[in-house]
Motif scaffolding. Structure first.
Motif, PDB file in Angstrom:
ATOM      1  N   GLU A 164       5.476 -10.305 -12.950  1.00 57.10           N
ATOM      2  CA  GLU A 164       6.807 -10.350 -13.557  1.00 57.10           C
ATOM      3  C   GLU A 164       7.517  -8.998 -13.521  1.00 57.10           C
ATOM      4  N   LYS A 165       6.779  -7.913 -13.660  1.00 53.67           N
ATOM      5  CA  LYS A 165       7.382  -6.596 -13.800  1.00 53.67           C
ATOM      6  C   LYS A 165       6.947  -5.655 -12.675  1.00 53.67           C
ATOM      7  N   ASN A 166       7.857  -4.746 -12.330  1.00 55.22           N
ATOM      8  CA  ASN A 166       7.583  -3.787 -11.274  1.00 55.22           C
ATOM      9  C   ASN A 166       6.334  -2.956 -11.580  1.00 55.22           C
ATOM     10  N   GLN A 167       6.199  -2.501 -12.812  1.00 57.88           N
ATOM     11  CA  GLN A 167       5.068  -1.656 -13.185  1.00 57.88           C
ATOM     12  C   GLN A 167       3.739  -2.372 -12.971  1.00 57.88           C
ATOM     13  N   GLU A 168       3.724  -3.698 -13.192  1.00 55.04           N
ATOM     14  CA  GLU A 168       2.499  -4.464 -12.999  1.00 55.04           C
ATOM     15  C   GLU A 168       2.001  -4.377 -11.563  1.00 55.04           C
ATOM     16  N   MET A 169       2.919  -4.334 -10.604  1.00 52.56           N
ATOM     17  CA  MET A 169       2.526  -4.229  -9.195  1.00 52.56           C
ATOM     18  C   MET A 169       1.718  -2.961  -8.965  1.00 52.56           C
ATOM     19  N   PHE A 170       2.238  -1.841  -9.468  1.00 51.06           N
ATOM     20  CA  PHE A 170       1.561  -0.559  -9.285  1.00 51.06           C
ATOM     21  C   PHE A 170       0.232  -0.526 -10.026  1.00 51.06           C
ATOM     22  N   ASP A 171       0.218  -1.106 -11.227  1.00 51.70           N
ATOM     23  CA  ASP A 171      -1.016  -1.119 -12.009  1.00 51.70           C
ATOM     24  C   ASP A 171      -2.134  -1.852 -11.269  1.00 51.70           C
ATOM     25  N   LEU A 172      -1.796  -2.963 -10.618  1.00 56.07           N
ATOM     26  CA  LEU A 172      -2.803  -3.738  -9.888  1.00 56.07           C
ATOM     27  C   LEU A 172      -3.384  -2.937  -8.730  1.00 56.07           C
ATOM     28  N   VAL A 173      -2.543  -2.148  -8.071  1.00 52.04           N
ATOM     29  CA  VAL A 173      -3.047  -1.277  -7.001  1.00 52.04           C
ATOM     30  C   VAL A 173      -3.960  -0.210  -7.601  1.00 52.04           C
ATOM     31  N   GLY A 174      -3.543   0.350  -8.722  1.00 52.83           N
ATOM     32  CA  GLY A 174      -4.318   1.413  -9.351  1.00 52.83           C
ATOM     33  C   GLY A 174      -5.716   0.988  -9.760  1.00 52.83           C
ATOM     34  N   ILE A 175      -5.861  -0.261 -10.237  1.00 53.18           N
ATOM     35  CA  ILE A 175      -7.178  -0.717 -10.693  1.00 53.18           C
ATOM     36  C   ILE A 175      -7.940  -1.462  -9.599  1.00 53.18           C
ATOM     37  N   GLY A 176      -7.342  -1.552  -8.406  1.00 51.63           N
ATOM     38  CA  GLY A 176      -8.044  -2.137  -7.273  1.00 51.63           C
ATOM     39  C   GLY A 176      -7.949  -3.642  -7.140  1.00 51.63           C
ATOM     40  N   ARG A 177      -7.135  -4.284  -7.963  1.00 51.63           N
ATOM     41  CA  ARG A 177      -6.971  -5.739  -7.836  1.00 51.63           C
ATOM     42  C   ARG A 177      -6.002  -6.105  -6.724  1.00 51.63           C
ATOM     43  N   ALA A 178      -5.203  -5.134  -6.259  1.00 52.55           N
ATOM     44  CA  ALA A 178      -4.344  -5.318  -5.097  1.00 52.55           C
ATOM     45  C   ALA A 178      -4.548  -4.129  -4.170  1.00 52.55           C
ATOM     46  N   ASP A 179      -4.452  -4.389  -2.866  1.00 57.22           N
ATOM     47  CA  ASP A 179      -4.633  -3.313  -1.891  1.00 57.22           C
ATOM     48  C   ASP A 179      -3.349  -2.521  -1.683  1.00 57.22           C
ATOM     49  N   ALA A 180      -2.210  -3.163  -1.971  1.00 58.08           N
ATOM     50  CA  ALA A 180      -0.915  -2.513  -1.771  1.00 58.08           C
ATOM     51  C   ALA A 180       0.109  -3.216  -2.646  1.00 58.08           C
ATOM     52  N   ALA A 181       1.232  -2.540  -2.838  1.00 54.92           N
ATOM     53  CA  ALA A 181       2.388  -3.143  -3.502  1.00 54.92           C
ATOM     54  C   ALA A 181       3.581  -2.975  -2.577  1.00 54.92           C
ATOM     55  N   VAL A 182       4.384  -4.021  -2.456  1.00 52.63           N
ATOM     56  CA  VAL A 182       5.601  -3.937  -1.657  1.00 52.63           C
ATOM     57  C   VAL A 182       6.789  -4.008  -2.603  1.00 52.63           C
ATOM     58  N   THR A 183       7.634  -2.982  -2.552  1.00 49.70           N
ATOM     59  CA  THR A 183       8.756  -2.884  -3.484  1.00 49.70           C
ATOM     60  C   THR A 183       9.859  -2.054  -2.855  1.00 49.70           C
ATOM     61  N   GLY A 184      10.934  -1.802  -3.620  1.00 49.37           N
ATOM     62  CA  GLY A 184      12.034  -0.988  -3.128  1.00 49.37           C
ATOM     63  C   GLY A 184      11.634   0.464  -2.959  1.00 49.37           C
ATOM     64  N   LYS A 185      12.205   1.102  -1.955  1.00 47.34           N
ATOM     65  CA  LYS A 185      11.883   2.495  -1.639  1.00 47.34           C
ATOM     66  C   LYS A 185      12.100   3.457  -2.806  1.00 47.34           C
ATOM     67  N   PRO A 186      13.232   3.398  -3.524  1.00 47.54           N
ATOM     68  CA  PRO A 186      13.417   4.356  -4.629  1.00 47.54           C
ATOM     69  C   PRO A 186      12.322   4.265  -5.686  1.00 47.54           C
ATOM     70  N   ALA A 187      11.955   3.027  -6.053  1.00 47.72           N
ATOM     71  CA  ALA A 187      10.932   2.852  -7.083  1.00 47.72           C
ATOM     72  C   ALA A 187       9.574   3.352  -6.604  1.00 47.72           C
ATOM     73  N   ALA A 188       9.247   3.081  -5.356  1.00 46.42           N
ATOM     74  CA  ALA A 188       7.951   3.506  -4.831  1.00 46.42           C
ATOM     75  C   ALA A 188       7.830   5.029  -4.794  1.00 46.42           C
ATOM     76  N   TYR A 189       8.866   5.701  -4.306  1.00 43.21           N
ATOM     77  CA  TYR A 189       8.812   7.161  -4.227  1.00 43.21           C
ATOM     78  C   TYR A 189       8.861   7.804  -5.612  1.00 43.21           C
ATOM     79  N   GLN A 190       9.584   7.180  -6.530  1.00 44.49           N
ATOM     80  CA  GLN A 190       9.595   7.682  -7.902  1.00 44.49           C
ATOM     81  C   GLN A 190       8.194   7.608  -8.504  1.00 44.49           C
TER      82      GLN A 190
END
Length: 251
Positions: A164-190
């Motif tokens: 549901e939330k952008n932060q959740e995508m990054f969190d899943l990558v951080g804990i290893g439940r996802a191998d990558a997150a695909v999102t907008g460039k500004p948010a990813a670089y931030q």
């Protein structure tokens, strides 16, 4: 074509639901612009110390000022922005929304106010080096964003994890439940700037344009927003906001 029809049907169905809900937007004074956003997408829009801030927030505030209007903000999940707009819950939606053919079937957009695109974010030590390496991997995406359909159509071997939330995508990558997150460039670089241990793949998946969404039956509002956007670009306000959020070399 099927996905576009489905998108329109979903938007119209949700719009009808929103319209029937208590608290649907009532007419405001002509000096007030009702604006919706999902403030969970730094640096575009987010909350800090309980205050709404971000690039989109500054841009919208500057546009409203140029129009001689105040803003009444509404916070809503990203997936509800376009249905809520169609249902007259608010006048305008700005939230890192890409201008796409599917969305343009049901709402109008202003001229683009910033260029973005989809990128893939991975952990710094990930073996994923290129976009082709995403095949067969678990990739987190935010519900209602272009990332979902883009991966489905272009990377069918990817296992999507929709959150549901952008932060959740990054969190899943951080804990290893996802191998990558695909999102907008500004948010990813931030995120990479503020959280060590992650990186963004060099090659972008897409090049996109951000726009402010308005209802199709309000071309006068769209034109007024475009005129105000042109005004803040001409007087230097726009450039100052871009450089505030993306650095002195940003355009």
């Amino acid at each position: 074509m099927k996905s576009r029809k489905l998108f329109s049907i979903v938007c119209l169905t949700l719009a009808a639901t929103f319209a029937a809900m208590p608290g649907a937007a009532s007419a405001q004074g002509q000096d007030t612009l009702q604006v919706a956003t999902d403030a969970t997408f730094p640096p575009m829009e987010f909350t800090m110390n309980g205050q709404r801030t971000g690039f989109d927030v500054d841009i919208m505030n500057a546009i409203a000022k140029a129009m001689g209007k105040n803003i009444q903000w509404t916070d809503i999940d990203f997936k509800g922005l376009i249905p809520g707009l169609i249902a007259h819950r608010f006048d305008v939606a700005i939230s890192g929304i890409y201008i796409t053919p599917e969305r343009s079937q049901v709402v109008d957009f202003t001229q683009s106010y910033f260029a973005g695109g989809l990128v893939a974010l991975v952990k710094a030590d990930s073996p994923i080096k290129t976009l082709a390496d995403l095949d067969g991997k678990k990739v987190s995406v935010q519900v209602g964003t272009k990332s979902v359909n883009f991966l489905r159509d272009n990377y069918p071997k990817v296992t999507r994890i929709e959150v549901e939330k952008n932060q959740e995508m990054f969190d899943l990558v951080g804990i290893g439940r996802a191998d990558a997150a695909v999102t907008g460039k500004p948010a990813a670089y931030q995120f990479v700037r503020t959280r060590p241990g992650f990186r963004v793949l060099d090659k972008e998946l897409t090049t996109e344009a951000y726009g402010i969404a308005v209802r199709k039956d309000e071309p006068q509002l769209r034109d007024a927003l475009n005129a105000a956007l042109a005004k803040i670009k001409a007087d230097g306000t726009y450039t100052a906001i871009v450089q505030k959020w993306f650095g002195p070399n940003a355009k």
